[in-house]
Every structure is written in structure tokens, then in C-alpha cells.
Motif scaffolding. Sequence first.
Motif, PDB file in Angstrom:
ATOM      1  N   THR A   1      -5.218  31.938   6.481  1.00 22.40           N
ATOM      2  CA  THR A   1      -5.203  32.872   7.616  1.00 22.40           C
ATOM      3  C   THR A   1      -6.552  33.557   7.752  1.00 22.40           C
ATOM      4  O   THR A   1      -7.081  33.690   8.860  1.00 22.40           O
ATOM      5  CB  THR A   1      -4.085  33.921   7.436  1.00 22.40           C
ATOM      6  OG1 THR A   1      -2.835  33.233   7.315  1.00 22.40           O
ATOM      7  CG2 THR A   1      -4.036  34.896   8.596  1.00 22.40           C
TER       8      THR A   1
ATOM      9  N   TYR B   1      -8.029  32.083  15.273  1.00 17.19           N
ATOM     10  CA  TYR B   1      -6.725  32.730  15.246  1.00 17.19           C
ATOM     11  C   TYR B   1      -6.888  34.215  15.537  1.00 17.19           C
ATOM     12  O   TYR B   1      -7.727  34.873  14.939  1.00 17.19           O
ATOM     13  CB  TYR B   1      -6.089  32.519  13.862  1.00 17.19           C
ATOM     14  CG  TYR B   1      -4.800  33.273  13.639  1.00 17.19           C
ATOM     15  CD1 TYR B   1      -3.639  32.928  14.325  1.00 17.19           C
ATOM     16  CD2 TYR B   1      -4.739  34.320  12.730  1.00 17.19           C
ATOM     17  CE1 TYR B   1      -2.459  33.624  14.113  1.00 17.19           C
ATOM     18  CE2 TYR B   1      -3.567  35.013  12.510  1.00 17.19           C
ATOM     19  CZ  TYR B   1      -2.421  34.658  13.203  1.00 17.19           C
ATOM     20  OH  TYR B   1      -1.262  35.338  12.997  1.00 17.19           O
TER      21      TYR B   1
ATOM     22  N   ALA C   1      -9.052  31.130   9.219  1.00 17.88           N
ATOM     23  CA  ALA C   1      -8.854  30.962  10.663  1.00 17.88           C
ATOM     24  C   ALA C   1      -9.346  32.174  11.447  1.00 17.88           C
ATOM     25  O   ALA C   1      -9.979  32.026  12.502  1.00 17.88           O
ATOM     26  CB  ALA C   1      -7.380  30.698  10.958  1.00 17.88           C
TER      27      ALA C   1
END
Length: 73
Positions: free
Chosen positions: A37, A46, A40
Motif C-alpha cells: 500500500t 493509489y 502504491a
Amino acid sequence: MDKLKKGKVNNNVRQYRRLIDLTQEEFAQKIGVHRQTIIAIEKQKYEPSIGVVLMISLVLKEPIEKLFFFHEE
């Protein structure tokens, strides 16, 4: 009324994370997300939820507006 223009949320998370000498893994653990995460987010692939944004701001001790910004297309 003016129309909102499309844009993208960009961030400076990588730069501020490096300033406090945290690895992606350490940072992810403090925030409560997976390292993928963080990767990203830092690659601008993201846009995190508001909860994750608030945790990032808290861990990095920087205001949200320094970390995330809107870039008009």
C-alpha cells in the motif's frame, strides 16, 4: 457556478518518510497497512482513504496539505 475540473491527488509522502528515516515496512506497520500500500501511494498509483491519510499525517508529523495536493489536469 464554476464546474470542478478533473484532476489527480498527488503526494510528497516518500520525501517526508525519508526525512524521518523510516523504511516502507516500518512506515506501513505504524500506519497499519501493508508495505504494498505504501509503495502504491508513493508511486501515485493509489489514493488512500481519509483514515489512512490521517494516520500518514500523524506518523510523519506533517499537516495533510503538505503531504497531499490536488493537481489539475
